[in-house]
Structures are given as C-alpha cells and as structure tokens.
Scaffold this motif. Structure first.
Motif, PDB file in Angstrom:
ATOM      1  N   ARG A  63      49.094  35.648  33.602  1.00 55.32           N
ATOM      2  CA  ARG A  63      48.074  36.146  32.808  1.00 55.32           C
ATOM      3  C   ARG A  63      46.860  35.133  32.864  1.00 55.32           C
ATOM      4  O   ARG A  63      45.573  35.603  32.839  1.00 55.32           O
ATOM      5  CB  ARG A  63      48.189  36.285  31.449  1.00 55.32           C
ATOM      6  CG  ARG A  63      49.248  37.433  31.278  1.00 55.32           C
ATOM      7  CD  ARG A  63      49.813  37.772  29.788  1.00 55.32           C
ATOM      8  NE  ARG A  63      50.303  36.664  29.207  1.00 55.32           N
ATOM      9  CZ  ARG A  63      51.615  36.541  29.196  1.00 55.32           C
ATOM     10  NH1 ARG A  63      52.429  37.603  29.600  1.00 55.32           N
ATOM     11  NH2 ARG A  63      52.348  35.654  28.529  1.00 55.32           N
ATOM     12  N   ALA A  66      44.928  35.773  35.991  1.00 56.49           N
ATOM     13  CA  ALA A  66      44.260  37.170  35.932  1.00 56.49           C
ATOM     14  C   ALA A  66      42.873  36.853  35.099  1.00 56.49           C
ATOM     15  O   ALA A  66      41.931  37.826  35.022  1.00 56.49           O
ATOM     16  CB  ALA A  66      45.394  38.129  35.354  1.00 56.49           C
ATOM     17  N   ALA A  67      42.766  35.899  34.017  1.00 59.34           N
ATOM     18  CA  ALA A  67      41.815  35.969  33.210  1.00 59.34           C
ATOM     19  C   ALA A  67      40.688  35.567  33.669  1.00 59.34           C
ATOM     20  O   ALA A  67      39.338  35.852  33.309  1.00 59.34           O
ATOM     21  CB  ALA A  67      42.051  35.053  31.807  1.00 59.34           C
ATOM     22  N   CYS A 128      46.743  33.802  26.487  1.00 60.82           N
ATOM     23  CA  CYS A 128      47.657  34.113  27.415  1.00 60.82           C
ATOM     24  C   CYS A 128      49.033  33.580  27.085  1.00 60.82           C
ATOM     25  O   CYS A 128      49.898  34.224  27.598  1.00 60.82           O
ATOM     26  CB  CYS A 128      47.124  33.397  28.804  1.00 60.82           C
ATOM     27  SG  CYS A 128      45.524  33.956  29.344  1.00 60.82           S
ATOM     28  N   LYS A 132      49.148  37.660  25.432  1.00 64.87           N
ATOM     29  CA  LYS A 132      47.824  38.337  25.446  1.00 64.87           C
ATOM     30  C   LYS A 132      47.249  38.451  27.014  1.00 64.87           C
ATOM     31  O   LYS A 132      47.199  37.658  27.565  1.00 64.87           O
ATOM     32  CB  LYS A 132      46.964  37.961  24.418  1.00 64.87           C
ATOM     33  CG  LYS A 132      47.468  37.888  23.109  1.00 64.87           C
ATOM     34  CD  LYS A 132      47.856  39.114  22.577  1.00 64.87           C
ATOM     35  CE  LYS A 132      48.509  39.095  21.147  1.00 64.87           C
ATOM     36  NZ  LYS A 132      49.186  40.281  20.726  1.00 64.87           N
ATOM     37  N   HIS A 133      46.623  39.688  27.046  1.00 65.01           N
ATOM     38  CA  HIS A 133      45.979  39.947  28.400  1.00 65.01           C
ATOM     39  C   HIS A 133      44.406  39.407  28.081  1.00 65.01           C
ATOM     40  O   HIS A 133      43.851  40.332  27.240  1.00 65.01           O
ATOM     41  CB  HIS A 133      46.194  41.205  28.979  1.00 65.01           C
ATOM     42  CG  HIS A 133      47.457  41.413  29.576  1.00 65.01           C
ATOM     43  ND1 HIS A 133      47.803  41.042  30.479  1.00 65.01           N
ATOM     44  CD2 HIS A 133      48.426  42.212  28.869  1.00 65.01           C
ATOM     45  CE1 HIS A 133      49.150  41.547  30.677  1.00 65.01           C
ATOM     46  NE2 HIS A 133      49.499  42.197  29.528  1.00 65.01           N
ATOM     47  N   ARG A 135      40.307  38.420  29.700  1.00 65.24           N
ATOM     48  CA  ARG A 135      39.643  38.353  30.677  1.00 65.24           C
ATOM     49  C   ARG A 135      38.179  37.685  30.437  1.00 65.24           C
ATOM     50  O   ARG A 135      37.703  37.947  29.267  1.00 65.24           O
ATOM     51  CB  ARG A 135      39.090  39.850  31.042  1.00 65.24           C
ATOM     52  CG  ARG A 135      38.219  39.928  32.347  1.00 65.24           C
ATOM     53  CD  ARG A 135      38.856  39.599  33.515  1.00 65.24           C
ATOM     54  NE  ARG A 135      37.785  39.272  34.624  1.00 65.24           N
ATOM     55  CZ  ARG A 135      38.041  38.529  35.546  1.00 65.24           C
ATOM     56  NH1 ARG A 135      39.507  38.280  35.924  1.00 65.24           N
ATOM     57  NH2 ARG A 135      37.150  38.381  36.282  1.00 65.24           N
ATOM     58  N   ARG A 164      41.966  47.571  28.672  1.00 62.31           N
ATOM     59  CA  ARG A 164      43.361  47.117  28.725  1.00 62.31           C
ATOM     60  C   ARG A 164      43.760  45.775  28.152  1.00 62.31           C
ATOM     61  O   ARG A 164      44.719  45.309  28.288  1.00 62.31           O
ATOM     62  CB  ARG A 164      43.909  47.196  30.151  1.00 62.31           C
ATOM     63  CG  ARG A 164      44.269  48.791  30.484  1.00 62.31           C
ATOM     64  CD  ARG A 164      45.253  48.912  31.674  1.00 62.31           C
ATOM     65  NE  ARG A 164      44.807  48.550  33.018  1.00 62.31           N
ATOM     66  CZ  ARG A 164      44.275  49.402  33.790  1.00 62.31           C
ATOM     67  NH1 ARG A 164      44.187  50.576  33.453  1.00 62.31           N
ATOM     68  NH2 ARG A 164      44.024  48.853  34.894  1.00 62.31           N
ATOM     69  N   HIS A 165      42.494  45.203  28.168  1.00 63.79           N
ATOM     70  CA  HIS A 165      42.903  43.714  27.600  1.00 63.79           C
ATOM     71  C   HIS A 165      42.985  43.585  26.340  1.00 63.79           C
ATOM     72  O   HIS A 165      42.216  44.310  25.442  1.00 63.79           O
ATOM     73  CB  HIS A 165      41.752  42.619  28.176  1.00 63.79           C
ATOM     74  CG  HIS A 165      41.632  42.737  29.591  1.00 63.79           C
ATOM     75  ND1 HIS A 165      40.899  43.508  30.580  1.00 63.79           N
ATOM     76  CD2 HIS A 165      42.258  41.692  30.495  1.00 63.79           C
ATOM     77  CE1 HIS A 165      41.063  43.334  31.652  1.00 63.79           C
ATOM     78  NE2 HIS A 165      41.884  42.182  31.756  1.00 63.79           N
ATOM     79  N   HIS A 166      43.606  42.323  25.624  1.00 58.59           N
ATOM     80  CA  HIS A 166      43.760  42.082  24.212  1.00 58.59           C
ATOM     81  C   HIS A 166      42.313  41.371  23.933  1.00 58.59           C
ATOM     82  O   HIS A 166      41.937  41.451  22.629  1.00 58.59           O
ATOM     83  CB  HIS A 166      44.919  41.342  23.830  1.00 58.59           C
ATOM     84  CG  HIS A 166      46.114  42.010  24.227  1.00 58.59           C
ATOM     85  ND1 HIS A 166      46.873  41.841  25.295  1.00 58.59           N
ATOM     86  CD2 HIS A 166      46.691  43.033  23.585  1.00 58.59           C
ATOM     87  CE1 HIS A 166      47.907  42.661  25.424  1.00 58.59           C
ATOM     88  NE2 HIS A 166      47.880  43.425  24.286  1.00 58.59           N
TER      89      HIS A 166
END
Ligand code: ADP
Ligand code: MG
Length: 253
Positions: A63, A66-67, A128, A132-133, A135, A164-166
C-alpha cells in the motif's frame, strides 16, 4: 519433531497453500516448542501468528508503494519544537486515523517549508499501516492527469480508480493556477470524494485567495463548502525549516 525427518512433502503443501513464513520457520518454532514443552496446538498457533503478521506487513508495504509518496516521511523525524505553531495534540490524534472512518478531511495551511508535506506524508504512511488505500498527488500533477484522461476519453475510468482509495493527499494547492477545465475537474474529484473518502490538502494560500487559483468564485465556494464541511485544520505559520537550518549553518561558518 525430529529435525532429520524428511519434509519434502510438508514443504510442498506449504508452498501450495502459499504459507511462505510457516515454510521458512516451522523448524525453528518446532525446536523452540519442543524445548519449552508446548503442545502441537501452541506450535500451530505460533506459526499462524507469524504468517499473519508477515502478511499484514507485506500488504502495508504494498500500500505504501502504491500510494506514490515522493519521499517516505514519518512523525519520528518531525521536530515539533522547531515549528511551535503546529497543533501537536491534533496531529497526534489524527495519526490514529479515526478521521478516515468518518470521511473527514484535513487541511494543512501555512508558509512554504513549514513541514506541511512532511506531516501529510506521515499521516498517509500511518493510514497505509492501518490498512487504508492511499494516493498522493501534487494538485498540479493530478489536474494534468485529469486533463489527459479526459482528452483520451478515460476520465470516468480515472475517477473511478481514484475513488477506490480511502485517502487522497493533494499536495501544494496554490502555487499554480488552473485552466477553467482543470478547476472543474478538480472540483469533480472533491465532489465525488465528499463524505465517501478523506482528503488531505496542503496549501500556502489563505481561503480568501483560492479564487485566484480556481478562477471562479462560485466554483471556489462550492469546493470550499465540500472540503471544509468536516475538516481538521492544521496551521503552520513559522519560519521555513530549511531556511532556518541554512541560516544556522551560515552563522556557524
Ligand atoms: P512544506 O510542505 O510546508 O513546504 P516540507 O514538509 O516540504 O514543507 O518541509 C521541507 C523540508 O523540511 C522537508 O525535508 C521536511 O522533512 C523538513 N521539515 C520541515 N519542518 C520540519 C520539522 N519541524 N522537523 C523536521 N523536519 C522538517
Ligand atoms: Mg510542501
């Protein structure tokens, strides 16, 4: 367990079941349990615990990658004494991440170099770790991507992916003004995020100047309305940390 016992079959099963930690550690844990007189249930529980912990850790690392943080920063390296204007108890409370469950936003406002990006990244990093997701984008880069997506008829897809992210971190609002379409697309992102995800936005601009960046008073009003409905504001109004350090070095020379 006899350490000499052939374990080819066991290794094979563990590989099929995708349990790499158990596969790596069962001998060590078996030896420890034998020595301490624990039964097979304790042995199994210990192994499963290790597998779960490692799995969680790997997922958090994924995560974080990916952030897209520009640099990883955590609060350990943040010197609150150097920036007394920042509300430390509030930052500490927000690190626990309850705001994410409530879809609340965070605004970090203040002069350049006062640690806004540092704190935003630390909050994202903590999120993360909490599953949580996240970005991270500079606002300018996000708007550029939105414009590109729109030109390629990919806007809806892009917005859905973002949703789709938190938590969406938007860094450096206020340095570069947007085109009319750019401002509208940013508004679209914030509008869709409203009460569905959390936004952390960093800016050097007081609210009264936001129209200069967005170019439209009505849009600015609507955007501020959504962003600030449920918001925690962290103000950083001291001197630039970099500048202060540079001055210190200069004095020493
Ligand atoms: P801003 O986003 O407010 O312009 P940054 O967060 O980018 O500022 O900070 C600039 C640099 O100074 C970064 O490397 C950051 O880690 C560091 N920094 C800023 N404030 C502090 C602080 N109080 N303690 C430790 N490092 C800091
Ligand atoms: Mg910054």
């Amino acid at each position: 367990m006899d350490p000499e016992r052939p374990t080819v079959l066991l290794d094979h099963y563990l590989k099929l079941l995708k349990l790499p930690t158990i596969k790596r550690e069962y001998r060590i844990v078996a030896a420890a349990c034998a020595k301490e007189g624990h039964d097979a249930i304790e042995f199994l529980a210990r192994l499963c615990e290790r597998e779960c912990l490692e799995r969680e850790q790997r997922a958090a690392e994924r995560r974080i990658r990916a952030a897209g943080f520009p640099i990883i920063k955590t609060l350990d390296t943040f010197d609150f004494a150097a920036q007394p204007s920042i509300n430390r108890p509030l930052v500490t409370q927000l690190m626990r991440g309850e705001y994410l469950g409530q879809h609340e936003n965070i605004l970090l406002m203040g002069n350049p170099g006062t640690g806004k990006t540092h704190i935003a990244t630390a909050l994202g990093h903590a999120a993360c770790a909490q599953g949580k997701h996240v970005r991270f984008h500079t606002v300018t880069a996000l708007v550029t991507q939105l414009l590109e997506a729109r030109d390629n008829r990919q806007l809806e897809r892009f917005l859905k992916r973002l949703a789709r992210h938190h938590l969406l971190i938007l860094d450096e609002f206020g340095y570069v003004p947007f085109s009319k379409t750019g401002a509208e697309l940013l508004f679209e992102v914030l509008s869709r995020a409203y009460e569905r995800m959390s936004i952390i936005l960093t800016t050097n601009l007081p609210f009264e100047n936001w129209t200069e960046i967005l170019g439209n008073e009505r849009l600015t009003g609507a955007l501020l309305d959504r962003l600030t409905h449920r918001v925690h504001i962290i103000e950083a109004n001291g001197e630039s940390y970099r500048l202060k350090n540079a001055k210190k070095r200069h004095r020493r020379e």
